[in-house]
Design a protein around this motif. Structure first.
Motif, PDB file in Angstrom:
ATOM      1  N   LYS A 190       0.865  -1.185   0.000  1.00  0.00           N
ATOM      2  CA  LYS A 190       0.000   0.000   0.000  1.00  0.00           C
ATOM      3  C   LYS A 190       0.900   1.232   0.000  1.00  0.00           C
ATOM      4  CE  LYS A 190      -2.004  -1.286   3.805  1.00  0.00           C
ATOM      5  NZ  LYS A 190      -2.882  -1.293   5.008  1.00  0.00           N
ATOM      6  N   LYS A 191       0.477   2.260  -0.667  1.00  0.00           N
ATOM      7  CA  LYS A 191       1.275   3.491  -0.745  1.00  0.00           C
ATOM      8  C   LYS A 191       1.014   4.343   0.502  1.00  0.00           C
ATOM      9  CE  LYS A 191       2.590   1.782  -4.572  1.00  0.00           C
ATOM     10  NZ  LYS A 191       2.345   2.298  -5.907  1.00  0.00           N
ATOM     11  N   THR A 192       1.370   3.761   1.652  1.00  0.00           N
ATOM     12  CA  THR A 192       1.159   4.425   2.937  1.00  0.00           C
ATOM     13  C   THR A 192       2.503   4.585   3.643  1.00  0.00           C
ATOM     14  OG1 THR A 192       0.658   2.245   3.883  1.00  0.00           O
ATOM     15  CG2 THR A 192      -1.211   3.634   3.274  1.00  0.00           C
ATOM     16  N   PHE A 193       2.727   5.776   4.187  1.00  0.00           N
ATOM     17  CA  PHE A 193       4.012   6.133   4.781  1.00  0.00           C
ATOM     18  C   PHE A 193       3.801   6.643   6.201  1.00  0.00           C
ATOM     19  CE2 PHE A 193       4.224   6.384   0.258  1.00  0.00           C
ATOM     20  CZ  PHE A 193       5.513   6.037  -0.113  1.00  0.00           C
ATOM     21  N   PHE A 213       5.110  15.680   0.539  1.00  0.00           N
ATOM     22  CA  PHE A 213       3.891  14.862   0.474  1.00  0.00           C
ATOM     23  C   PHE A 213       2.657  15.692   0.134  1.00  0.00           C
ATOM     24  CE2 PHE A 213       6.444  11.510   2.225  1.00  0.00           C
ATOM     25  CZ  PHE A 213       5.821  10.350   1.760  1.00  0.00           C
ATOM     26  N   GLU A 218      -1.342  11.227  -4.083  1.00  0.00           N
ATOM     27  CA  GLU A 218      -1.763   9.831  -4.239  1.00  0.00           C
ATOM     28  C   GLU A 218      -1.173   8.926  -3.163  1.00  0.00           C
ATOM     29  OE1 GLU A 218       1.551  10.379  -7.392  1.00  0.00           O
ATOM     30  OE2 GLU A 218       0.325  11.602  -6.053  1.00  0.00           O
ATOM     31  N   TYR A 219      -0.276   9.451  -2.329  1.00  0.00           N
ATOM     32  CA  TYR A 219       0.350   8.668  -1.262  1.00  0.00           C
ATOM     33  C   TYR A 219      -0.111   9.173   0.107  1.00  0.00           C
ATOM     34  CZ  TYR A 219       3.628   7.808  -5.135  1.00  0.00           C
ATOM     35  OH  TYR A 219       4.180   7.513  -6.360  1.00  0.00           O
ATOM     36  N   GLU A 220      -0.455   8.258   0.998  1.00  0.00           N
ATOM     37  CA  GLU A 220      -0.911   8.614   2.340  1.00  0.00           C
ATOM     38  C   GLU A 220       0.286   8.782   3.282  1.00  0.00           C
ATOM     39  OE1 GLU A 220      -4.166   8.904   3.532  1.00  0.00           O
ATOM     40  OE2 GLU A 220      -4.850   8.790   1.440  1.00  0.00           O
ATOM     41  N   ASN A 242      -4.391  13.720   2.109  1.00  0.00           N
ATOM     42  CA  ASN A 242      -3.502  12.555   2.199  1.00  0.00           C
ATOM     43  C   ASN A 242      -2.550  12.631   3.391  1.00  0.00           C
ATOM     44  OD1 ASN A 242      -2.071  14.721   0.865  1.00  0.00           O
ATOM     45  ND2 ASN A 242      -0.448  13.244   0.392  1.00  0.00           N
ATOM     46  N   ARG A 322       8.844   8.917  -5.111  1.00  0.00           N
ATOM     47  CA  ARG A 322       8.049   8.510  -6.271  1.00  0.00           C
ATOM     48  C   ARG A 322       8.666   7.294  -6.965  1.00  0.00           C
ATOM     49  NH1 ARG A 322       4.001  10.594  -9.023  1.00  0.00           N
ATOM     50  NH2 ARG A 322       4.077  12.652  -8.048  1.00  0.00           N
ATOM     51  N   ALA A 325       7.952   4.184  -4.811  1.00  0.00           N
ATOM     52  CA  ALA A 325       6.538   3.806  -4.858  1.00  0.00           C
ATOM     53  C   ALA A 325       6.139   3.223  -6.206  1.00  0.00           C
ATOM     54  CB  ALA A 325       5.665   5.016  -4.531  1.00  0.00           C
TER      55      ALA A 325
END
Length: 367
Positions: A190-193, A213, A218-220, A242, A322, A325
């Motif tokens: 998942k694109k979660t940070f 960010f 598009e990234y959390e 986000n 980027r 990801a």
């Protein structure tokens, strides 16, 4: 014959840590180390800013003995002097031929160290060097503490540094606790940070991370911790859907959050002296819990572990996030689920073995 092993640290029961403004990272490290049952006795002292009446629960925890002098309750001046009385109290209680391990060396324990060195020379003195900020100019107390650290019989350091004596020294970047609990593996990306811990600029480069960010919608990004600019954090969270600011979380809630993200950020500026002689506890913690690490610093003490490094400038950090990801799930999963390796390299048993042979550490490096 086994030496009577003593640990000096700065801890309180978990539910009191925030109330008395102790370091969560320091307490977690100490409790992780203590989980291996390596110590016959643990003493805890409070930072200079802690005063007044202390909760009775702080004295009833069977895992440690809190040394808290009545001068702590007698106004600001005596409160600061109380630490010297507390160190004398501990000196009287430490038997000859004991092996004492200090969590860092500072105002709270330096007098105790010197008294033991001079008046009880049979006591073996060792220091776990976690957070040390070198003094590059002029004179400071840390120069004295550095001399004492190198005067110890043994040292375990979290980072390689030419400042510390190499003989009878070992580099271990962290400790993970003994636990029978399973740690969830990452099955899909998942694109979660997550950015967590101390959020000051020198430790987290917070303003850069937020700015980057805000342009990567598009990234959390989830943020939790202390010492950050809360007004700025809230403004970014309000203006960018986000970005999520959680404030300071209880440990169990923080663990739930950690287990729901894929990437742990470690964004430190190597040019700050605070980052030259330590190692981010969040990296070891996240690796132990199978998360993927993105760091702005390359750390030789975890050579062999898989993690990403990105440059700490705004443009390069943006492009690096980027690019990472955009990798395939198959490629990214190679950087995940390393918890068992971390446990083998940095578990309490490794620390127990190192402490048991501290006089014979020499130049050993754990790989």
């Amino acid at each position: 014959m086994k030496k009577y092993r003593i640990f000096w640290t700065c801890i309180l029961p978990e539910h009191l840590i925030a109330q008395y403004r102790l370091s969560f990272a320091a307490c977690n490290f100490s409790y992780n180390l203590m989980s291996g049952c390596a110590f016959d006795k643990v003493y805890s002292s409070m930072p200079l800013y802690v005063g007044g009446e202390m909760s009775k629960e702080a004295f009833s925890d069977k895992r440690f003995e809190l040394i808290y002098d009545r001068w702590r309750k007698a106004g600001k001046f005596k409160q600061k002097l109380a630490t010297f009385k507390e160190q004398f109290t501990m000196f009287q209680q430490i038997p000859k031929d004991a092996s004492v391990w200090f969590y860092n060396l500072n105002t709270l324990n330096a007098l105790l160290f010197v008294m033991l060195k001079l008046l009880k020379p049979s006591v073996q003195l060792n220091v776990i060097v976690l957070d040390f900020t070198p003094v590059n100019r002029g004179f400071g107390l840390n120069q004295i503490y550095l001399k004492l650290i190198n005067w110890a019989h043994g040292r375990i350091c979290l980072a390689n540094s030419e400042l510390f004596k190499k003989e009878n020294s070992l580099v271990l970047p962290g400790v993970v606790p003994y636990s029978s609990k399973t740690r969830p593996e990452i099955k899909s990306i998942k694109k979660t940070f997550l950015l967590s811990g101390v959020l000051s600029e020198e430790i987290s480069m917070l303003s850069m991370v937020l700015d980057v960010f805000s342009k990567l919608s598009e990234y959390e990004l989830h943020i939790t911790g202390i010492k950050g600019n809360e007004l700025m954090l809230q403004q970014y969270a309000n203006n960018h859907s986000n970005i999520h600011w959680h404030g300071q979380l209880p440990f169990n809630v923080y663990m739930e959050l950690l287990h729901h993200i894929t990437f742990q950020l470690s964004t430190r500026d190597i040019n700050f002296p605070e980052n030259q002689c330590n190692f981010p506890s969040k990296i070891i913690e996240a690796l132990f819990h199978n998360r993927i690490i993105i760091s702005t610093i390359h750390y030789p003490q975890i050579e062999g572990m898989k993690y990403f490094t990105v440059k700490p400038t705004k443009e390069e950090f943006h492009n690096g996030i980027r690019a990472i990801a955009d990798l395939s799930d198959e490629e990214l999963l190679r950087y995940a689920n390393q918890g068992n390796v971390v446990e083998r390299l940095f578990g309490v048993e490794v620390w127990n073995q190192a402490m048991a042979k501290s006089r014979g550490i020499k130049h050993l490096r754990i790989k």
